[in-house]
Motif scaffolding. Structure first.
Motif, mmCIF file in Angstrom:
data_model
loop_
_atom_site.group_PDB
_atom_site.id
_atom_site.type_symbol
_atom_site.label_atom_id
_atom_site.label_comp_id
_atom_site.label_asym_id
_atom_site.label_seq_id
_atom_site.Cartn_x
_atom_site.Cartn_y
_atom_site.Cartn_z
ATOM 1 N N UNK A 236 50.488 48.722 50.631
ATOM 2 C CA UNK A 236 49.061 49.015 50.489
ATOM 3 C C UNK A 236 48.234 47.855 51.027
ATOM 4 N N UNK A 237 47.059 48.194 51.504
ATOM 5 C CA UNK A 237 46.135 47.204 52.054
ATOM 6 C C UNK A 237 45.300 46.619 50.921
ATOM 7 N N UNK A 238 45.422 45.335 50.709
ATOM 8 C CA UNK A 238 44.626 44.656 49.682
ATOM 9 C C UNK A 238 43.586 43.731 50.309
ATOM 10 N N UNK A 239 43.336 43.923 51.592
ATOM 11 C CA UNK A 239 42.328 43.132 52.281
ATOM 12 C C UNK A 239 40.969 43.328 51.625
ATOM 13 N N UNK A 240 40.246 42.253 51.476
ATOM 14 C CA UNK A 240 38.881 42.361 50.977
ATOM 15 C C UNK A 240 38.732 42.179 49.485
ATOM 16 N N UNK A 241 39.842 42.069 48.750
ATOM 17 C CA UNK A 241 39.691 41.810 47.316
ATOM 18 C C UNK A 241 39.680 40.304 47.064
ATOM 19 N N UNK A 242 39.180 39.942 45.901
ATOM 20 C CA UNK A 242 39.101 38.536 45.515
ATOM 21 C C UNK A 242 39.838 38.316 44.197
ATOM 22 N N UNK A 243 40.901 39.041 43.961
ATOM 23 C CA UNK A 243 41.565 38.997 42.667
ATOM 24 C C UNK A 243 41.979 37.592 42.265
ATOM 25 N N UNK A 244 42.607 36.846 43.176
ATOM 26 C CA UNK A 244 43.061 35.496 42.822
ATOM 27 C C UNK A 244 41.875 34.595 42.514
#
Length: 189
Positions: free
Chosen positions: A165-173
Motif C-alpha cells: 500500500x502507498x503510505x506517501x503523504x502521511x506524517x505518522x512517525x
C-alpha cells in the motif's frame, strides 16, 4: 506543534498529511476530535471498537463499509457520517478533503484490515489497544508489516497477491514523536 482549536481548521489542515488522524483538541475531552487531509484512498479499512463520526469540512469523499447493511455513503462539506462500532470502513476522496473524526477519548481497540480486490475476502488484519499504542503507531506498524510480507498480502481464499500500500503523504512517525514528547513533558510535572 501543540494541539489546535477548531477555528484554525484550515490553517492546521495545511500541516496535516494523509489520514494522519491528528488530535485537534486537548486531552480530557470526550469525544476526541482528530483531523486528516487527503487526496487519495485510505490505505486500509479502519475498525474502531467504539462508534465514530466523520465530518467532512471540505472536498468530497465516499466512505466505504464492509460487513454492513450499507455499502457506502457519499459525503460533501458539512455532512456527518456515522460509523458504527466494529464496522470496517475507509475514506475514498474524489478530491482533496479535510475531515474530522470524532472518537471516544478512551477508544479501546482499533484495527486496520485489507480486503481482496478479487473475491472481497479479508486478506489481513492488525489490531492494537489505543491505551497502549497511539493510532498512528498502529497504522505505521501495520502498513510496514503488510508491505514487507508477501504472505500477508496474499488472499487465503483466492490466492491473489496484493501490492504494497502507498503510505506517501502521511506524517505518522512525526505525530508519534510529537505526541510522545507532549506526554514526556506532562510527566515532568
Amino acid at each position: 506543534m501543540p494541539r489546535r482549536r477548531f477555528h484554525q481548521t484550515y490553517q492546521l489542515a495545511q500541516q496535516i498529511g494523509c489520514f494522519d488522524e491528528y488530535p485537534a483538541i486537548s486531552e480530557g475531552v470526550d469525544p476526541q476530535v482528530n483531523i486528516s487531509r487527503s487526496d487519495r484512498v485510505q490505505p486500509f479499512h479502519l475498525i474502531c471498537e467504539k462508534d465514530t463520526m466523520i465530518v467532512l469540512m471540505s472536498g468530497a469523499a465516499k466512505v466505504e463499509f464492509r460487513q454492513s447493511s450499507v455499502n457506502y455513503v457519499i459525503g460533501t462539506p458539512g455532512e456527518m457520517i456515522y460509523v458504527p462500532a466494529r464496522i470496517p470502513h475507509r475514506v475514498v476522496p474524489s478530491e482533496e478533503t479535510i475531515l474530522y473524526r470524532y472518537k471516544a477519548e478512551h477508544a479501546g481497540l482499533e484495527a486496520v484490515a485489507w480486503y481482496c480486490e478479487g473475491c472481497a475476502s479479508e486478506v489481513a488484519r492488525v489490531t492494537w489497544d489505543t491505551a497502549e499504542e497511539l493510532p498512528q503507531e498502529g497504522y505505521l506498524r501495520a502498513t510496514a508489516a503488510f508491505n514487507s510480507d508477501q504472505a500477508m498480502r496474499t488472499c487465503d481464499t483466492c490466492g491473489k497477491e496484493h501490492p504494497p500500500v502507498d503510505t506517501t503523504g502521511n506524517r505518522w512517525q512525526e505525530i508519534i514523536d510529537e505526541l510522545t514528547a507532549e506526554t514526556d513533558e506532562d510527566d515532568d510535572w
